[in-house]
Structures are given as C-alpha cells and as structure tokens.
Motif scaffolding. Structure first.
Motif, PDB file in Angstrom:
ATOM      1  N   HIS A   6      77.704  14.125  -8.745  1.00  0.00           N
ATOM      2  CA  HIS A   6      77.400  14.969  -7.589  1.00  0.00           C
ATOM      3  C   HIS A   6      76.197  15.861  -7.894  1.00  0.00           C
ATOM      4  CE1 HIS A   6      77.881  17.654  -4.208  1.00  0.00           C
ATOM      5  NE2 HIS A   6      78.874  16.887  -3.755  1.00  0.00           N
ATOM      6  N   PRO A   7      75.207  15.893  -7.002  1.00  0.00           N
ATOM      7  CA  PRO A   7      74.009  16.695  -7.260  1.00  0.00           C
ATOM      8  C   PRO A   7      74.291  18.193  -7.418  1.00  0.00           C
ATOM      9  CG  PRO A   7      73.927  15.697  -5.064  1.00  0.00           C
ATOM     10  CD  PRO A   7      75.123  15.131  -5.754  1.00  0.00           C
ATOM     11  N   LEU A   8      75.327  18.709  -6.754  1.00  0.00           N
ATOM     12  CA  LEU A   8      75.637  20.127  -6.915  1.00  0.00           C
ATOM     13  C   LEU A   8      76.264  20.418  -8.287  1.00  0.00           C
ATOM     14  CD1 LEU A   8      76.854  21.159  -3.339  1.00  0.00           C
ATOM     15  CD2 LEU A   8      74.630  21.583  -4.433  1.00  0.00           C
ATOM     16  N   ALA A   9      76.906  19.423  -8.885  1.00  0.00           N
ATOM     17  CA  ALA A   9      77.389  19.588 -10.264  1.00  0.00           C
ATOM     18  C   ALA A   9      76.201  19.702 -11.205  1.00  0.00           C
ATOM     19  CB  ALA A   9      78.281  18.415 -10.663  1.00  0.00           C
ATOM     20  N   VAL A  10      75.205  18.861 -10.980  1.00  0.00           N
ATOM     21  CA  VAL A  10      73.977  18.905 -11.793  1.00  0.00           C
ATOM     22  C   VAL A  10      73.304  20.266 -11.630  1.00  0.00           C
ATOM     23  CG1 VAL A  10      71.700  17.877 -12.147  1.00  0.00           C
ATOM     24  CG2 VAL A  10      73.676  16.401 -11.686  1.00  0.00           C
ATOM     25  N   ALA A  42      82.207  15.345 -10.781  1.00  0.00           N
ATOM     26  CA  ALA A  42      81.913  16.775 -10.886  1.00  0.00           C
ATOM     27  C   ALA A  42      82.637  17.421 -12.064  1.00  0.00           C
ATOM     28  CB  ALA A  42      82.265  17.479  -9.575  1.00  0.00           C
ATOM     29  N   ARG A  43      83.947  17.683 -11.916  1.00  0.00           N
ATOM     30  CA  ARG A  43      84.672  18.464 -12.926  1.00  0.00           C
ATOM     31  C   ARG A  43      84.605  17.847 -14.313  1.00  0.00           C
ATOM     32  NH1 ARG A  43      90.024  18.742  -9.401  1.00  0.00           N
ATOM     33  NH2 ARG A  43      89.127  16.722  -8.858  1.00  0.00           N
ATOM     34  N   SER A  44      84.932  16.578 -14.430  1.00  0.00           N
ATOM     35  CA  SER A  44      84.924  15.951 -15.761  1.00  0.00           C
ATOM     36  C   SER A  44      83.518  15.837 -16.313  1.00  0.00           C
ATOM     37  CB  SER A  44      85.627  14.592 -15.727  1.00  0.00           C
ATOM     38  OG  SER A  44      85.095  13.774 -14.704  1.00  0.00           O
ATOM     39  N   GLN A  45      82.542  15.639 -15.432  1.00  0.00           N
ATOM     40  CA  GLN A  45      81.150  15.589 -15.863  1.00  0.00           C
ATOM     41  C   GLN A  45      80.700  16.956 -16.385  1.00  0.00           C
ATOM     42  OE1 GLN A  45      79.132  13.039 -16.133  1.00  0.00           O
ATOM     43  NE2 GLN A  45      80.095  11.444 -14.931  1.00  0.00           N
ATOM     44  N   MET A  46      81.072  18.021 -15.672  1.00  0.00           N
ATOM     45  CA  MET A  46      80.722  19.367 -16.119  1.00  0.00           C
ATOM     46  C   MET A  46      81.416  19.679 -17.437  1.00  0.00           C
ATOM     47  SD  MET A  46      80.334  21.685 -12.637  1.00  0.00           S
ATOM     48  CE  MET A  46      81.931  21.355 -11.919  1.00  0.00           C
ATOM     49  N   ALA A  47      82.682  19.282 -17.566  1.00  0.00           N
ATOM     50  CA  ALA A  47      83.416  19.520 -18.811  1.00  0.00           C
ATOM     51  C   ALA A  47      82.760  18.782 -19.976  1.00  0.00           C
ATOM     52  CB  ALA A  47      84.872  19.082 -18.651  1.00  0.00           C
ATOM     53  N   GLU A  48      82.323  17.556 -19.734  1.00  0.00           N
ATOM     54  CA  GLU A  48      81.640  16.788 -20.776  1.00  0.00           C
ATOM     55  C   GLU A  48      80.395  17.542 -21.257  1.00  0.00           C
ATOM     56  OE1 GLU A  48      79.293  12.512 -21.349  1.00  0.00           O
ATOM     57  OE2 GLU A  48      80.602  12.769 -19.612  1.00  0.00           O
ATOM     58  N   ALA A  52      78.706  27.470  -4.525  1.00  0.00           N
ATOM     59  CA  ALA A  52      79.555  28.523  -5.085  1.00  0.00           C
ATOM     60  C   ALA A  52      80.858  27.927  -5.630  1.00  0.00           C
ATOM     61  CB  ALA A  52      79.851  29.591  -4.035  1.00  0.00           C
ATOM     62  N   ALA A  53      81.407  26.918  -4.948  1.00  0.00           N
ATOM     63  CA  ALA A  53      82.622  26.254  -5.436  1.00  0.00           C
ATOM     64  C   ALA A  53      82.345  25.520  -6.745  1.00  0.00           C
ATOM     65  CB  ALA A  53      83.155  25.285  -4.376  1.00  0.00           C
ATOM     66  N   PHE A  54      81.182  24.896  -6.863  1.00  0.00           N
ATOM     67  CA  PHE A  54      80.814  24.224  -8.118  1.00  0.00           C
ATOM     68  C   PHE A  54      80.646  25.236  -9.247  1.00  0.00           C
ATOM     69  CE2 PHE A  54      80.141  20.710  -5.331  1.00  0.00           C
ATOM     70  CZ  PHE A  54      80.324  19.587  -6.120  1.00  0.00           C
ATOM     71  N   ARG A  55      80.072  26.386  -8.938  1.00  0.00           N
ATOM     72  CA  ARG A  55      79.943  27.438  -9.947  1.00  0.00           C
ATOM     73  C   ARG A  55      81.313  27.920 -10.412  1.00  0.00           C
ATOM     74  NH1 ARG A  55      75.554  30.239  -6.219  1.00  0.00           N
ATOM     75  NH2 ARG A  55      73.654  29.316  -7.083  1.00  0.00           N
ATOM     76  N   ARG A  56      82.231  28.110  -9.469  1.00  0.00           N
ATOM     77  CA  ARG A  56      83.588  28.553  -9.841  1.00  0.00           C
ATOM     78  C   ARG A  56      84.263  27.518 -10.736  1.00  0.00           C
ATOM     79  NH1 ARG A  56      83.463  30.221  -4.475  1.00  0.00           N
ATOM     80  NH2 ARG A  56      84.639  28.398  -3.775  1.00  0.00           N
ATOM     81  N   ALA A  57      84.120  26.236 -10.385  1.00  0.00           N
ATOM     82  CA  ALA A  57      84.709  25.174 -11.210  1.00  0.00           C
ATOM     83  C   ALA A  57      84.073  25.167 -12.597  1.00  0.00           C
ATOM     84  CB  ALA A  57      84.536  23.816 -10.530  1.00  0.00           C
TER      85      ALA A  57
END
Length: 145
Positions: A46-50, A16-22, A119-124
């Motif tokens: 994680h599908p919610l990260a996507v 999640a986090r590192s994937q979103m940062a990438e 919502a937690a994924f959005r905050r991250a």
C-alpha cells in the motif's frame, strides 16, 4: 558470528501492517534478525504504508507482498501475527520457538480523506514500533553458532 533470529510477520494482505513491521524490525533489530513478512491473501504494497514509513526514515518501497506459502518450509524463531483473522486462520508452525500475536488495527480499512487514512497508517506504524521495542527489550539475543 551470531546466527540471526528468523522472524516472520503475518497479516491478511501483506500490504501494510506486516510490511511496516518487517521494515521496523530490520531498522530497530539490526543484523541480529532475518526478517520476512507474508499474507494469507497478498495484495500489493500500500502506498500509504510506504509514505508513513518514509516519514519515520525507513524505506520499504522495495519490499514486495508475499504469500505465506513461500515460507511453509522455512524454520522461524518467531512468528508474529498482526491481526485476529490471520491468528485464527494461519497454519501452525510447530517447528518454531515462539508465536506471538499483536492486534493492530488495519489502516487499509480506514475511511475518510487521504489525510485521515494516512493518520491511520501512522497510528498502525507507531503501534507496531511500540510492540517491537517492547519485544526487543525482552527477547533473547541471537546466539553464536
């Protein structure tokens, strides 16, 4: 032509986090950066990260989780850890110019309904974006070879 800066984002699961940062640095930093992410114990993306990234107009669905071992022989200009456990557990990268740590809450640990978890994924995602924007405003630009 400038040499792109190599950046590695590290997190526990690279789900999640590192994937979103990438994805965010690729979008915000452009061709001046070669961006990778990895984890100490990789889990599937994680599908919610996507979903959270798609809401921001960034498609990370084609990214894959990778183990840190894939990059142990790679020289990075920056290594950025996104969780305290990874910061404490990851091997040193003495050949790197800079190691940073951004403590971002793990959205995969969020309890509640799917809407509350999203919502937690959005905050991250938003916290990571703020850190990247702040860092880009102060980092040196890629240098010519």
């Amino acid at each position: 032509m400038p040499t792109p800066q190599r950046v590695l984002f590290l997190c526990d699961g690279n789900a999640a986090r590192s994937q979103m940062a990438e994805g965010l640095l690729r979008a915000l930093g452009g061709p001046g950066f070669e961006v990778h992410s990895a984890g100490l114990e990789p889990r599937p993306l994680h599908p919610l990260a996507v979903e959270a990234m798609a809401e921001a107009g960034i498609d990370i669905a084609g990214q894959r989780s990778k183990h840190l071992n894939e990059f142990l022989d790679t020289r990075f200009d920056r290594v950025i850890t996104l969780c305290d456990r990874t910061r404490e557990s990851c091997p040193d990268f003495p050949r790197d110019n800079e190691t940073l740590h951004w403590a971002i809450d793990d959205p995969t640990a969020a309890p509640g309904t799917q809407a509350e978890q999203l919502a937690a994924f959005r905050r991250a995602r938003d916290a990571i974006r703020r850190e990247i924007e702040r860092w880009l405003a102060t980092t040196t630009k890629p240098h010519a070879t």
